[in-house]
Enzyme design. Structure first.
Site, mmCIF file in Angstrom:
data_model
loop_
_atom_site.group_PDB
_atom_site.id
_atom_site.type_symbol
_atom_site.label_atom_id
_atom_site.label_comp_id
_atom_site.label_asym_id
_atom_site.label_seq_id
_atom_site.Cartn_x
_atom_site.Cartn_y
_atom_site.Cartn_z
ATOM 1 N N ASP A 39 -23.302 16.788 -2.579
ATOM 2 C CA ASP A 39 -21.929 17.233 -2.809
ATOM 3 C C ASP A 39 -21.140 15.968 -3.117
ATOM 4 O O ASP A 39 -20.751 15.221 -2.227
ATOM 5 C CB ASP A 39 -21.404 17.939 -1.559
ATOM 6 C CG ASP A 39 -20.073 18.621 -1.785
ATOM 7 O OD1 ASP A 39 -19.453 18.388 -2.834
ATOM 8 O OD2 ASP A 39 -19.640 19.393 -0.898
ATOM 9 N N PHE A 49 0.886 -1.165 0.000
ATOM 10 C CA PHE A 49 0.000 0.000 0.000
ATOM 11 C C PHE A 49 0.931 1.224 0.000
ATOM 12 O O PHE A 49 1.272 1.758 1.050
ATOM 13 C CB PHE A 49 -0.893 0.004 1.245
ATOM 14 C CG PHE A 49 -2.027 -0.979 1.218
ATOM 15 C CD1 PHE A 49 -3.343 -0.544 1.230
ATOM 16 C CD2 PHE A 49 -1.787 -2.341 1.194
ATOM 17 C CE1 PHE A 49 -4.395 -1.441 1.211
ATOM 18 C CE2 PHE A 49 -2.818 -3.252 1.175
ATOM 19 C CZ PHE A 49 -4.135 -2.807 1.189
ATOM 20 N N ASP A 50 1.319 1.646 -1.196
ATOM 21 C CA ASP A 50 2.419 2.604 -1.277
ATOM 22 C C ASP A 50 2.068 3.991 -0.759
ATOM 23 O O ASP A 50 2.963 4.752 -0.391
ATOM 24 C CB ASP A 50 2.927 2.690 -2.714
ATOM 25 C CG ASP A 50 3.726 1.450 -3.108
ATOM 26 O OD1 ASP A 50 4.365 0.869 -2.219
ATOM 27 O OD2 ASP A 50 3.699 1.057 -4.280
ATOM 28 N N ALA A 51 0.800 4.356 -0.734
ATOM 29 C CA ALA A 51 0.418 5.646 -0.148
ATOM 30 C C ALA A 51 0.240 5.508 1.361
ATOM 31 O O ALA A 51 0.793 6.286 2.140
ATOM 32 C CB ALA A 51 -0.860 6.176 -0.793
ATOM 33 N N GLY A 52 -0.542 4.514 1.804
ATOM 34 C CA GLY A 52 -0.875 4.394 3.210
ATOM 35 C C GLY A 52 0.221 3.815 4.075
ATOM 36 O O GLY A 52 0.298 4.116 5.270
ATOM 37 N N ASN A 76 11.806 -0.431 -5.628
ATOM 38 C CA ASN A 76 12.284 -0.728 -6.972
ATOM 39 C C ASN A 76 11.522 -0.004 -8.069
ATOM 40 O O ASN A 76 12.005 0.137 -9.190
ATOM 41 C CB ASN A 76 12.206 -2.234 -7.245
ATOM 42 C CG ASN A 76 10.823 -2.806 -6.940
ATOM 43 O OD1 ASN A 76 10.369 -2.745 -5.801
ATOM 44 N ND2 ASN A 76 10.163 -3.360 -7.931
ATOM 45 N N TYR A 77 10.300 0.466 -7.773
ATOM 46 C CA TYR A 77 9.461 1.067 -8.813
ATOM 47 C C TYR A 77 9.447 2.589 -8.737
ATOM 48 O O TYR A 77 9.589 3.176 -7.658
ATOM 49 C CB TYR A 77 8.018 0.563 -8.706
ATOM 50 C CG TYR A 77 7.689 -0.613 -9.606
ATOM 51 C CD1 TYR A 77 7.773 -0.494 -10.989
ATOM 52 C CD2 TYR A 77 7.282 -1.832 -9.075
ATOM 53 C CE1 TYR A 77 7.463 -1.565 -11.824
ATOM 54 C CE2 TYR A 77 6.969 -2.908 -9.903
ATOM 55 C CZ TYR A 77 7.066 -2.762 -11.273
ATOM 56 O OH TYR A 77 6.755 -3.816 -12.108
ATOM 57 N N LEU A 122 3.278 8.615 -0.806
ATOM 58 C CA LEU A 122 3.727 8.985 -2.144
ATOM 59 C C LEU A 122 4.511 10.287 -2.114
ATOM 60 O O LEU A 122 5.531 10.437 -2.784
ATOM 61 C CB LEU A 122 2.517 9.100 -3.073
ATOM 62 C CG LEU A 122 1.650 7.850 -3.230
ATOM 63 C CD1 LEU A 122 0.452 8.145 -4.127
ATOM 64 C CD2 LEU A 122 2.470 6.688 -3.778
ATOM 65 N N VAL A 181 9.371 4.236 -4.929
ATOM 66 C CA VAL A 181 9.034 3.359 -3.809
ATOM 67 C C VAL A 181 9.794 2.056 -4.027
ATOM 68 O O VAL A 181 9.378 1.201 -4.808
ATOM 69 C CB VAL A 181 7.516 3.112 -3.714
ATOM 70 C CG1 VAL A 181 7.193 2.322 -2.450
ATOM 71 C CG2 VAL A 181 6.753 4.427 -3.717
#
Length: 740
Positions: free
Chosen positions: A669, A379-382, A463-464, A386, A461
């Site tokens: 909304d 989970f690269d953001a959490g 390797n990517y 990023l 992140v």
């Protein structure tokens, strides 16, 4: 964390039930106005949506640290995230209407007396801090009001007030780069690990790379009562080659479990002696002379020149480009955020499109059931952030042309402030033909070239690499694109082996199949002023007409619309066979034909998780089960998998839980959550570094304008020079007669 700090006076702006703010809550107006414009006692130097400055981050950190009950508590504080508390939309409207040019008084509602209520100043900015206590293994969230913040170089006094603090039980916050470095050092210094590497022929620990992957959640052993990592191990071939691709030699058969709180090895096992793969001569990706190869020599210079400068204008974080305007923000978790997107449409003036656009999560599940690949669910953001992994961009490499860069400021783990220079890049790009038509009778043609404004950042992140791009077009379109590149995460094969769940890349190496998923959160505001909730979402499918009286030639098809009335009804998937798309419409505004104005979400290529319904990672990533989710705006519903997905044992937290309320969407909304992904079956051509893979979607005006908004784009200089090329009508007619 002391009990007395766990709960203090709550911050009203954090109340999830509080979606609107009366202007009466601001300080009363004490200064006279001239023609409705307030004369302010002090300058408003920072817009409410501007990212936190380095000075503001320092104030927030020092305020929280000073509030620690004991010296031990203060020394144990680790600062995972410091981010702006974004104000309610009415505060943003007030700032844009009267405090920051270009002034837009029409954004504010009118009082009974006919004029707007204008406070003397904007409310103080606030910071939200996620703090990890390294001693107690507790995670807490703090809100700090930033009362006075001056640049440190001016010697001003820094003041902040802690508004609230609360310990969040049973969670682990994202990992930090400092922890990753400490983990690598601990593992490489562990005698049994050194012995295991020696059995594989490696004694030089400088060759060894240890990537501290989060454990995810696979069983109760991964519960968040401990802060854990299960590293992946790699080994370089050459100690004196800093550009060598170390990911080309994975080390397998070694199991390590690290206590990241105390930085000790909890479990270690050399399970199987798997020899290192042979050294691949094609492993490196630097220039030819440094990797023993030859670069092509027939590439001539390509220059992008704007002798009169760019067409965009920048005032702080406010951007104006042709008829578009918006604000740029940046957070440690999401990276780039686009705020207050609007289009200037002639006599209709400023027309809002979206309040906030960003990428809020990404998940990378691997499809190989073998160890260690089955647990590579990032989970690269959490779990990482990023924004915190963003790069400093290079002119001429990452961006071309006339570039405007924006820096980003973050706290590091110990509370210091770090700056990523040139973190966000903005520039214009030629984008081919915008529109064209030639009259075959006269031979006269009109053609316009397309230009787009690009705003982007790139993060690494492990390797990517991931490039996140927002494009604004002259015809009213907005495109979101992710560019995926970097190095494949590999596994080891023995001679004669093949792997069902991956592609052989080099002798002894294979790349497992995997997927990349991204979640775009779009807080829409199609023709809505702040505070208005006049949007709805319709799903459009193309249907083939049944044979019969209405389809005697069997050629008829039509677009069928369906209103998505509630959250559970709005859990939708892409369907390219029916050209499925979705339109966000304003329920109160019509175009010249009487149709409701709207913006269309057009999917690009997409997929769903290729995993069984009982896959453990789907407990934390239930939002991946559908491509589209729609919710009514609630300010603290930001993270589709919950704020703390790291080692999260709770099933379906976040988006999948919120929609169970089944709130009405008929006039609301609207917030769109678009989940898009790509399935990678690796190729040899993806090695040693993968060429960019592109994936994304489009926001396209649908009845928003009365005609093409690109009709007024002027001809380019080349267009004007070529006008006389067209053949006269009589010549064309004579040619046709001769052919007959």
């Amino acid at each position: 964390m002391a009990t007395s700090q766990n709960k203090t006076t709550p911050d009203p702006s954090q109340d999830p039930t509080r979606n609107t703010t009366s202007l009466d809550s601001f300080p009363p107006k004490t200064t006279p106005t001239t023609k409705g414009i307030p004369v302010m006692m002090r300058a408003q130097t920072c817009h409410p949506l501007d990212p936190l400055s380095a000075a503001e981050i320092s104030v927030a950190v020092s305020s929280v640290r000073a509030a620690g009950a004991t010296p031990e508590v203060r020394d144990s504080m680790r600062f995972v995230e410091v981010v702006l508390v974004e104000p309610v939309k009415q505060v943003v409207a007030l700032a844009d209407a009267y405090f920051f040019p270009p002034f837009q008084p029409s954004l504010l509602p009118r009082t009974k007396g006919g004029g707007p209520l204008i406070p003397a100043k904007l409310p103080n900015r606030k910071a939200r801090l996620v703090v990890y206590n390294k001693r107690s293994n507790e995670t807490s969230v703090w809100i700090v009001e930033l009362r006075e913040v001056h640049a440190a170089t001016r010697g001003g006094q820094h003041r902040g007030k802690v508004i609230s603090s609360e310990v969040v039980p049973n969670v682990q916050p994202p990992m930090d780069a400092v922890e990753y470095a400490e983990c690598e050092a601990v593992v490489k210094d562990f005698p049994p690990f050194r012995e295991a590497m020696k059995r594989r022929g490696i004694e030089d620990m400088d060759l060894v790379m240890v990537d501290a992957w989060c454990v995810g959640y696979h069983s109760e052993a991964d519960a968040p009562n401990r802060r854990l990592a299960k590293p992946l191990i790699f080994c370089r071939c050459e100690s004196d080659c800093p550009m060598e691709n170390g990911y080309a030699r994975p080390v397998e058969g070694i199991y390590v479990l690290v206590d990241m709180q105390n930085m000790v090895i909890l479990e270690f096992e050399d399970r199987k002696l798997i020899p290192l793969p042979p050294i691949d001569p094609l492993r490196n990706y630097s220039s030819g002379e440094t990797r023993g190869g030859v670069d092509r020599s027939d590439v001539k210079p390509l220059q992008i020149i704007q002798p009169e400068g760019p067409s965009f204008r920048v005032n702080g974080h406010f951007i104006q480009w042709q008829k578009w305007n918006f604000r740029i923000g940046f957070t440690p978790r999401e990276g780039l955020v686009i705020y207050s997107v609007a289009y200037i449409d002639g006599s209709q003036g400023r027309r809002p499109v979206a309040h906030r656009l960003s990428f809020v999560e990404m998940v990378v599940p691997y499809g190989d059931p073998n160890d260690p690949h089955y647990r590579k669910i990032a989970f690269d953001a959490g779990e990482d952030g990023l924004g915190k992994n963003a790069q400093s961009l290079k002119k001429g490499c990452d961006c071309l042309g006339y570039i405007k860069y924006f820096d980003a400021h973050f706290t590091n783990f110990t509370g210091g402030v770090e700056t990523i220079e040139n973190c966000v890049c903005m520039h214009e790009e030629d984008h081919g033909i915008l529109w064209k038509h030639q009259d075959w009778r006269t031979g006269l043609a009109e053609v316009r070239r397309s230009r787009r404004l690009t705003v982007s950042f790139i993060c690494t992140v492990a390797n990517y690499e991931y490039g996140f791009f927002w494009y604004f077009y002259q015809d009213g379109k907005i495109e979101a694109e992710v560019k995926i590149t970097g190095i494949l995460s590999l596994g080891v094969m023995q001679p004669g082996e093949t792997r069902k769940y991956g592609t052989t890349i080099a002798p002894g190496l294979y790349a497992p199949v995997h997927q990349h998923f991204f979640v775009a959160r779009m807080d829409m505001a199609v023709d809505c002023k702040p505070g208005e909730a006049f949007n709805q979402v319709v799903e459009v499918d193309v249907k083939v007409e049944d044979p019969g009286q209405n389809n005697v030639h069997n050629n008829a098809f039509y677009a069928e619309e369906k209103l998505l009335k509630s959250e559970l009804e709005a859990m939708r998937d892409c369907n390219p066979l029916s050209a499925r798309h979705w339109i966000v419409r304003n329920t109160r505004t019509v175009n010249r034909t009487g149709q409701l104005t709207g913006y269309r979400l057009v999917p690009g290529s997409n997929c769903l998780p290729l995993a069984g319904p009982e896959a453990m990672f789907l407990r934390r990533a239930a939002f991946l089960k559908h491509n589209l989710w729609v919710t009514p705006y609630v300010h603290n519903e930001m993270h589709p998998g919950g704020e703390f997905p790291n080692q999260n044992p709770r099933v379906g937290e976040g988006l999948a839980t919120w929609v169970k309320e089944n709130r009405s969407l008929e006039e609301a909304d609207i917030v769109l959550w678009y989940v898009f992904g790509v399935t990678f079956i690796p190729r040899l051509e993806d090695w040693p570094v993968m060429p960019v893979e592109r994936i994304g979607f489009m926001l396209m005006p649908h009845g928003f304008f009365n005609c093409s908004p690109a009709i007024d784009v002027p001809p380019s200089a080349g267009d004007l020079d070529d006008k006389e090329i067209g053949m006269p009508a009589k010549s064309i007619q004579n040619e046709l007669i001769a052919k007959l």
